[in-house]
Enzyme design. Structure first.
Site, mmCIF file in Angstrom:
data_model
loop_
_atom_site.group_PDB
_atom_site.id
_atom_site.type_symbol
_atom_site.label_atom_id
_atom_site.label_comp_id
_atom_site.label_asym_id
_atom_site.label_seq_id
_atom_site.Cartn_x
_atom_site.Cartn_y
_atom_site.Cartn_z
ATOM 1 N N TRP A 11 -2.453 -3.649 -7.377
ATOM 2 C CA TRP A 11 -1.447 -2.574 -7.359
ATOM 3 C C TRP A 11 -0.045 -3.156 -7.453
ATOM 4 O O TRP A 11 0.812 -2.606 -8.130
ATOM 5 C CB TRP A 11 -1.619 -1.688 -6.122
ATOM 6 C CG TRP A 11 -2.921 -0.951 -6.153
ATOM 7 C CD1 TRP A 11 -3.978 -1.099 -5.297
ATOM 8 C CD2 TRP A 11 -3.328 0.055 -7.110
ATOM 9 N NE1 TRP A 11 -5.002 -0.260 -5.661
ATOM 10 C CE2 TRP A 11 -4.640 0.460 -6.756
ATOM 11 C CE3 TRP A 11 -2.718 0.639 -8.216
ATOM 12 C CZ2 TRP A 11 -5.345 1.422 -7.481
ATOM 13 C CZ3 TRP A 11 -3.420 1.599 -8.940
ATOM 14 C CH2 TRP A 11 -4.715 1.979 -8.573
ATOM 15 N N ASP A 43 4.756 0.232 -1.026
ATOM 16 C CA ASP A 43 3.622 1.047 -1.461
ATOM 17 C C ASP A 43 2.600 0.975 -0.325
ATOM 18 O O ASP A 43 1.940 -0.043 -0.138
ATOM 19 C CB ASP A 43 3.031 0.485 -2.758
ATOM 20 C CG ASP A 43 1.743 1.203 -3.171
ATOM 21 O OD1 ASP A 43 1.341 2.168 -2.492
ATOM 22 O OD2 ASP A 43 1.138 0.780 -4.181
ATOM 23 N N LYS A 56 -5.947 8.546 0.139
ATOM 24 C CA LYS A 56 -6.712 7.608 0.967
ATOM 25 C C LYS A 56 -6.626 7.968 2.455
ATOM 26 O O LYS A 56 -7.651 8.146 3.091
ATOM 27 C CB LYS A 56 -6.285 6.179 0.697
ATOM 28 C CG LYS A 56 -6.874 5.719 -0.652
ATOM 29 C CD LYS A 56 -6.052 4.695 -1.359
ATOM 30 C CE LYS A 56 -6.577 4.492 -2.778
ATOM 31 N NZ LYS A 56 -5.516 4.169 -3.712
HETATM 32 C C1 LIG Z 1 -4.853 3.874 -4.840
HETATM 33 C C2 LIG Z 1 -3.605 3.110 -4.845
HETATM 34 C C3 LIG Z 1 -2.590 3.342 -5.784
HETATM 35 C C4 LIG Z 1 -2.725 4.336 -6.915
HETATM 36 O O1 LIG Z 1 -2.448 5.591 -6.466
HETATM 37 P P1 LIG Z 1 -2.385 6.849 -7.483
HETATM 38 O O2 LIG Z 1 -1.976 7.931 -6.540
HETATM 39 O O3 LIG Z 1 -3.751 7.009 -8.048
HETATM 40 O O4 LIG Z 1 -1.369 6.546 -8.518
HETATM 41 C C5 LIG Z 1 -1.422 2.615 -5.685
HETATM 42 N N1 LIG Z 1 -1.264 1.684 -4.731
HETATM 43 C C6 LIG Z 1 -2.222 1.430 -3.820
HETATM 44 C C7 LIG Z 1 -1.989 0.389 -2.767
HETATM 45 C C8 LIG Z 1 -3.422 2.124 -3.856
HETATM 46 O O5 LIG Z 1 -4.389 1.868 -2.951
#
Ligand SMILES: *Cc1c(COP(=O)(O)O)cnc(C)c1O
Length: 346
Positions: free
Chosen positions: A89, A158, A182
């Site tokens: 990511w 993030d 998540k």
């Molecule tokens: C799942 C995830 C993403 C992607 O998220 P989307 O909402 O599908 O764009 C980005 N960063 C991390 C750390 C993730 O686990």
């Protein structure tokens, strides 16, 4: 998502409270839905102790859209964006920033396939911001605490896969974001917590939807927000508050991960892939070291009711994702299944 939340959402999908109109069918500007959005924001602020000089935004486009919105708003000419590259990511995030300006890899753990969190960073002299990924979903590593940043450079995180899984000090961040799917609810809504001076600092000559200002000035209702996602996320905030808040989540998550790591540490068959000091409490990755045996484990565990254990293709092996809503009993049952598998296959 917690079962209680799903049950409440099911009722309100048909009729929001006594209104006789489903939550998704209400106008997002009507009183009943505005009340839903206001309550979600208030609970989010209460839960995470968000100071008044931060905006709470409910956006679309997933965490992946933050990957480009952040450099578009904050990567000024003559400055360099620092990225801590600790997994897939973060790699995707820096790739977008590279399209928009100068970037620097402040540290990377790619040399060992992202199995650890680096200790030291080399920041640029003219840092626009520092971006890191607090939990590396695919590789099962997690920062134990926030990285130190150069003076004046905002910390951007993030936190998609560990947001609200433990207490956090928002005042350390310029911007913290996460896709809801998540730890916070359904897919389709992204939570962005951003310091107001950064909102004000962003350019106003880029498309409206790409400016944080647009969303902040309009309480995330410049256009139609993801109403069902926002509503359900609000229910999850309430559920977290009712279950001990972020302290409660941290306790519950530590209690959940412990039996699994304890077992892995003494197993003769399974090995955890992340370094001990970098382990994630959200995603527990492990392998047998033998691809055929891994495949056998995935298929037998699935047949026994443990779905979704196949690891990401870039790591192989297995991954147990045990986000906030995952019950402790599920982990206890998994460990007992693994013990049984080990005795039959060693
Ligand atoms: C799942 C995830 C993403 C992607 O998220 P989307 O909402 O599908 O764009 C980005 N960063 C991390 C750390 C993730 O686990």
């Amino acid at each position: 998502m917690p079962v209680e939340v799903l049950e409440e959402a099911r009722e309100n999908m048909l009729s929001l409270g006594e209104t006789g109109i489903g939550v998704m069918e209400h106008s997002h500007r009507g009183k009943p839905f505005v009340a839903v959005a206001e309550e979600a924001e208030a609970n989010c602020r209460k839960l995470a102790g968000i100071p008044d000089d931060y905006d709470v935004l409910f956006l679309q486009g997933g965490a992946s859209s933050q990957f480009f919105m952040i450099p578009q708003n904050f990567l000024e000419q003559g400055k360099t964006a620092d990225y801590l590259v600790t997994g897939s990511w973060s790699k995707k995030a820096i790739k977008e920033a590279k399209l928009l300006g100068s970037t620097n890899i402040a540290c990377s753990s790619e040399d060992r396939n992202f199995c650890y969190i680096p200790k030291d960073c080399n920041y640029s002299d003219n840092s626009a911001y520092v971006h890191f990924t607090s939990n590396n979903t695919i590789f099962g590593t997690e920062f134990a605490s926030e990285p130190e940043v150069p003076e004046g450079s905002p910390l951007i995180c993030d936190a998609s896969s560990d947001i609200f899984s433990r207490p956090l000090d928002i005042s350390k961040y310029g911007l913290l974001y996460g896709g809801a799917q998540k730890n916070l609810g359904p897919s389709g809504v992204t939570l962005v917590i951003i310091r107001k001076d950064l909102v004000a600092k962003g350019p106003s000559d880029i498309p409206a939807m790409l400016q944080y200002r647009t969303h902040a000035e309009n309480d995330s209702m410049y256009n139609t927000p993801p109403t069902f996602g926002l509503y359900t996320m609000g229910l999850v905030f309430k559920w977290i508050l009712d279950n001990g808040g972020l302290e409660g989540m941290a306790r519950h998550n530590a209690e959940k991960a412990k039996p699994l790591y304890d077992y892995l540490d003494q197993s003769q068959l399974f090995k955890p892939t992340a370094d001990k000091d970098s382990r994630s409490l959200m995603n527990v990755c492990f392998v047998t070291g033998d691809d055929t045996l891994d495949a056998k484990f995935v298929s037998e565990s699935k047949a026994a009711g443990f779905d979704g254990l196949k690891g990401h293709r870039s790591v192989g092996g297995m991954r147990a994702s045990i986000y906030n809503a995952f019950p402790k009993q599920g982990v206890v049952d998994l460990v007992s299944f693994m013990k049984d598998f080990e005795s039959k296959n060693s």
